[in-house]
Design a protein around this motif. Sequence first.
Motif, PDB file in Angstrom:
ATOM      1  N   ILE A 263       0.771  -1.169  -0.028  1.00  0.00           N
ATOM      2  CA  ILE A 263       0.040  -0.263  -0.109  1.00  0.00           C
ATOM      3  C   ILE A 263       0.812   1.110   0.027  1.00  0.00           C
ATOM      4  CG2 ILE A 263      -1.708   1.398   1.581  1.00  0.00           C
ATOM      5  CD1 ILE A 263      -2.762  -1.359   2.408  1.00  0.00           C
ATOM      6  N   LEU A 264       1.917   1.349   0.692  1.00  0.00           N
ATOM      7  CA  LEU A 264       2.802   2.324   0.809  1.00  0.00           C
ATOM      8  C   LEU A 264       3.699   2.567  -0.606  1.00  0.00           C
ATOM      9  CD1 LEU A 264       2.228   2.257   3.877  1.00  0.00           C
ATOM     10  CD2 LEU A 264       4.645   3.078   4.263  1.00  0.00           C
ATOM     11  N   SER A 265       3.833   1.495  -1.251  1.00  0.00           N
ATOM     12  CA  SER A 265       4.394   1.747  -2.487  1.00  0.00           C
ATOM     13  C   SER A 265       3.437   2.301  -3.488  1.00  0.00           C
ATOM     14  CB  SER A 265       4.768   0.239  -3.087  1.00  0.00           C
ATOM     15  OG  SER A 265       5.600   0.247  -4.212  1.00  0.00           O
ATOM     16  N   ASP A 266       2.073   1.790  -3.293  1.00  0.00           N
ATOM     17  CA  ASP A 266       1.334   2.300  -4.189  1.00  0.00           C
ATOM     18  C   ASP A 266       0.994   3.980  -4.101  1.00  0.00           C
ATOM     19  OD1 ASP A 266       0.928  -0.288  -5.340  1.00  0.00           O
ATOM     20  OD2 ASP A 266      -0.925  -0.642  -4.068  1.00  0.00           O
ATOM     21  N   GLN A 267       1.268   4.337  -2.783  1.00  0.00           N
ATOM     22  CA  GLN A 267       1.050   5.786  -2.429  1.00  0.00           C
ATOM     23  C   GLN A 267       2.418   6.384  -2.793  1.00  0.00           C
ATOM     24  OE1 GLN A 267       0.443   6.258   1.978  1.00  0.00           O
ATOM     25  NE2 GLN A 267      -1.552   5.197   1.845  1.00  0.00           N
ATOM     26  N   GLY A 268       3.456   5.557  -3.301  1.00  0.00           N
ATOM     27  CA  GLY A 268       4.730   6.330  -3.696  1.00  0.00           C
ATOM     28  C   GLY A 268       5.691   6.736  -2.490  1.00  0.00           C
ATOM     29  N   LYS A 269       5.289   6.084  -1.281  1.00  0.00           N
ATOM     30  CA  LYS A 269       6.091   6.550  -0.060  1.00  0.00           C
ATOM     31  C   LYS A 269       7.407   5.846  -0.280  1.00  0.00           C
ATOM     32  CE  LYS A 269       2.964   9.106   1.995  1.00  0.00           C
ATOM     33  NZ  LYS A 269       3.324  10.582   2.155  1.00  0.00           N
ATOM     34  N   VAL A 270       7.625   4.748  -1.032  1.00  0.00           N
ATOM     35  CA  VAL A 270       9.120   3.808  -1.084  1.00  0.00           C
ATOM     36  C   VAL A 270       9.378   3.598  -2.586  1.00  0.00           C
ATOM     37  CG1 VAL A 270       8.587   2.990   1.318  1.00  0.00           C
ATOM     38  CG2 VAL A 270       7.753   1.736  -0.652  1.00  0.00           C
ATOM     39  N   LYS A 271      10.733   3.418  -2.545  1.00  0.00           N
ATOM     40  CA  LYS A 271      11.392   3.261  -3.806  1.00  0.00           C
ATOM     41  C   LYS A 271      11.374   1.661  -3.985  1.00  0.00           C
ATOM     42  CE  LYS A 271      14.838   6.799  -4.135  1.00  0.00           C
ATOM     43  NZ  LYS A 271      16.296   7.265  -4.200  1.00  0.00           N
ATOM     44  N   SER A 272      11.736   0.946  -2.903  1.00  0.00           N
ATOM     45  CA  SER A 272      11.448  -0.504  -2.816  1.00  0.00           C
ATOM     46  C   SER A 272      11.100  -1.051  -1.422  1.00  0.00           C
ATOM     47  CB  SER A 272      13.022  -1.140  -2.936  1.00  0.00           C
ATOM     48  OG  SER A 272      14.198  -0.332  -2.367  1.00  0.00           O
ATOM     49  N   ARG A 273      10.381  -2.022  -1.428  1.00  0.00           N
ATOM     50  CA  ARG A 273       9.597  -2.522  -0.320  1.00  0.00           C
ATOM     51  C   ARG A 273      10.799  -3.516   0.616  1.00  0.00           C
ATOM     52  NH1 ARG A 273       5.190  -5.847  -2.491  1.00  0.00           N
ATOM     53  NH2 ARG A 273       4.893  -6.273  -0.407  1.00  0.00           N
ATOM     54  N   PRO A 274      10.802  -3.289   1.953  1.00  0.00           N
ATOM     55  CA  PRO A 274      11.737  -4.149   2.524  1.00  0.00           C
ATOM     56  C   PRO A 274      11.304  -5.576   2.296  1.00  0.00           C
ATOM     57  CG  PRO A 274      10.610  -2.468   4.100  1.00  0.00           C
ATOM     58  CD  PRO A 274       9.874  -2.495   2.799  1.00  0.00           C
ATOM     59  N   SER A 275      12.388  -6.445   2.266  1.00  0.00           N
ATOM     60  CA  SER A 275      12.413  -7.988   2.345  1.00  0.00           C
ATOM     61  C   SER A 275      12.381  -8.527   3.933  1.00  0.00           C
ATOM     62  CB  SER A 275      13.480  -8.689   1.746  1.00  0.00           C
ATOM     63  OG  SER A 275      13.438  -8.155   0.370  1.00  0.00           O
ATOM     64  N   LEU A 276      11.438  -9.336   4.077  1.00  0.00           N
ATOM     65  CA  LEU A 276      11.297 -10.010   5.345  1.00  0.00           C
ATOM     66  C   LEU A 276      12.316 -11.319   5.656  1.00  0.00           C
ATOM     67  CD1 LEU A 276       7.517  -9.717   6.303  1.00  0.00           C
ATOM     68  CD2 LEU A 276       9.348  -8.387   7.393  1.00  0.00           C
ATOM     69  N   VAL A 277      12.860 -11.612   6.657  1.00  0.00           N
ATOM     70  CA  VAL A 277      13.753 -12.526   7.053  1.00  0.00           C
ATOM     71  C   VAL A 277      13.662 -13.061   8.277  1.00  0.00           C
ATOM     72  CG1 VAL A 277      16.177 -13.348   7.192  1.00  0.00           C
ATOM     73  CG2 VAL A 277      15.773 -11.590   5.475  1.00  0.00           C
ATOM     74  N   SER A 278      13.189 -14.159   8.548  1.00  0.00           N
ATOM     75  CA  SER A 278      12.683 -14.961   9.773  1.00  0.00           C
ATOM     76  C   SER A 278      14.011 -15.654  10.402  1.00  0.00           C
ATOM     77  CB  SER A 278      11.606 -15.674   9.640  1.00  0.00           C
ATOM     78  OG  SER A 278      10.551 -15.144   9.299  1.00  0.00           O
ATOM     79  N   PHE A 279      13.943 -15.837  11.690  1.00  0.00           N
ATOM     80  CA  PHE A 279      15.059 -16.327  12.370  1.00  0.00           C
ATOM     81  C   PHE A 279      14.240 -16.835  13.701  1.00  0.00           C
ATOM     82  CE2 PHE A 279      15.683 -12.093  13.535  1.00  0.00           C
ATOM     83  CZ  PHE A 279      15.715 -12.259  15.126  1.00  0.00           C
ATOM     84  N   SER A 280      14.801 -18.110  14.248  1.00  0.00           N
ATOM     85  CA  SER A 280      14.392 -18.814  15.492  1.00  0.00           C
ATOM     86  C   SER A 280      14.790 -18.141  16.703  1.00  0.00           C
ATOM     87  CB  SER A 280      14.901 -20.220  15.759  1.00  0.00           C
ATOM     88  OG  SER A 280      16.107 -20.042  15.644  1.00  0.00           O
TER      89      SER A 280
END
Length: 528
Positions: A263-280
Amino acid sequence: MNEIKPIIEKINSMSLDEQIKLLQKDFPDMKSETKNTEKFPLPSLPNFNSYETIITRFSPNPNGHLHIGHVKAFRLDFRYTQKYSGKLFLRFDDTNPVAIKTEFYNEILENLDWMGIKPDQITYASNYLDEIYKIATQMFRDNHLYICECKSDIIKNNRLKKQICEHNLSNNSDKQISDFLSSRISGVVRFKGDMKSDNTVMRDPIMLRSVDKEHPRTGKKYSIWPTYDLAAPITDCLEGVSHALRSKEFELRDELYNEITQILSDQGKVKSRPSLVSFSRLSMKGSPTSKSNIKSLIDKGQIDNWHDIRLVTLSALHKRGFIPEGISNFVDSLGLSKSESSPAFELLASFNRKARDKSDKRYFFVPNPVKLKVYNIPIKSVTLKHHPTENLGNRTIDISDEFFVSPDDIDSLNEGNEVRLMDLFNIKITNKSSTVTAEYTSTEPISSLKKIHWVAHDGINFNLLIPDNEKYTVSSDGSFEFLPDSLTTHSGIAESQCKNLSEGDMLQFNRIGFCRVISADSAILSHK
């Protein structure tokens, strides 16, 4: 095929560095990873070539003390920025005024400084409230949010039944949005998700709510506060975070996070969206990390505070004698694994032991000692090294015919047995009936002789506080308790040189273990 073969042969004849330089020449935007020289290498971050700069963030909530689990989080953030020559942000996730306390902002900064973590930027989620309001207003207009005036129990019940809320069916006017953000109308703001989703997080979660509590930093300026589910993706986007590393407990929330960043990308608020990385998550056998468990121990009087040396808060580990190198190496050895684990406390101790081994001076200490009288001693003093292999200096000990030795050592001997006083000389036991006596026999070491440790006649009274993280119970409901003998004190005699030690000094008592001095006549046994 004949045209390709010589090209392949040419590339194969090049070194790896030459191949990389050729690739970077033809593809200048390609991001390279630093050469792997770590003991515990990390896997590559997803999509790392899609970002101009790798930016990670450690975002603690200033509502409690950092513990060993937080170390895993910020070490992963820190190491990845090193791997990609990126940046690490420290962002205080302080959007719940009810829970946060001023003292924890400072303590977290002190903990990170002690651990050698220097953030490239320090930010506060509470600084972004005006921007979050603007983004939320646009999300209302784009039909992503709605004001819900249902009572909390109705909201909970509808979510359980997968039943859509009546307020979801209508759009809110700009005046209603403004009135809510100004606290002129009651209710909460919910995300228009999917009430039929099997992922409970997506069933119209709460995004904004009223909190009637003064904030430590912003005072009474705001009364409408975002939940973590709204604040985290927005602040990540606003700060240009490339990778948000989060523990597995957030995995169900990943879908919501990604929808909001889209949604923020569609609003033009970001150049690239963050990638999520999970860890235990990291928990330890023998010590709780749960706030509720630790608070329960305090309430029951089992421990005095969050700095009890049986805990794995950073303040407790520091007090006990764990050092940043040992803690970091332990955590780094666990890697980015998504498999849940609860390592034994001894594993953490083993890394700390290795980190301290070459820098800790050696001294003698005998718990619950008995006196030993030795006849025919030919020397009046002995100079001993503080470390068997490292140049940590020497100390000279005055020698008389009286020594303090361990009763366990004496009990294992018979009259006529010959033993060696460690690093001193050999003796033969002549009497055990009342006062234990012996005769000097020789100076040169004899490999077959048992060695016993000792303290000279001028030793000082000394106490050793001994935590034992194997003495605990966990009940069926998950509540944790330390057993009464998990913290004991051993009184004994330490060599006279120990009177020159200062609070905070690290040392190793031979045959006892690694210790940290806490007063003129006391130390904590960090571990064996």
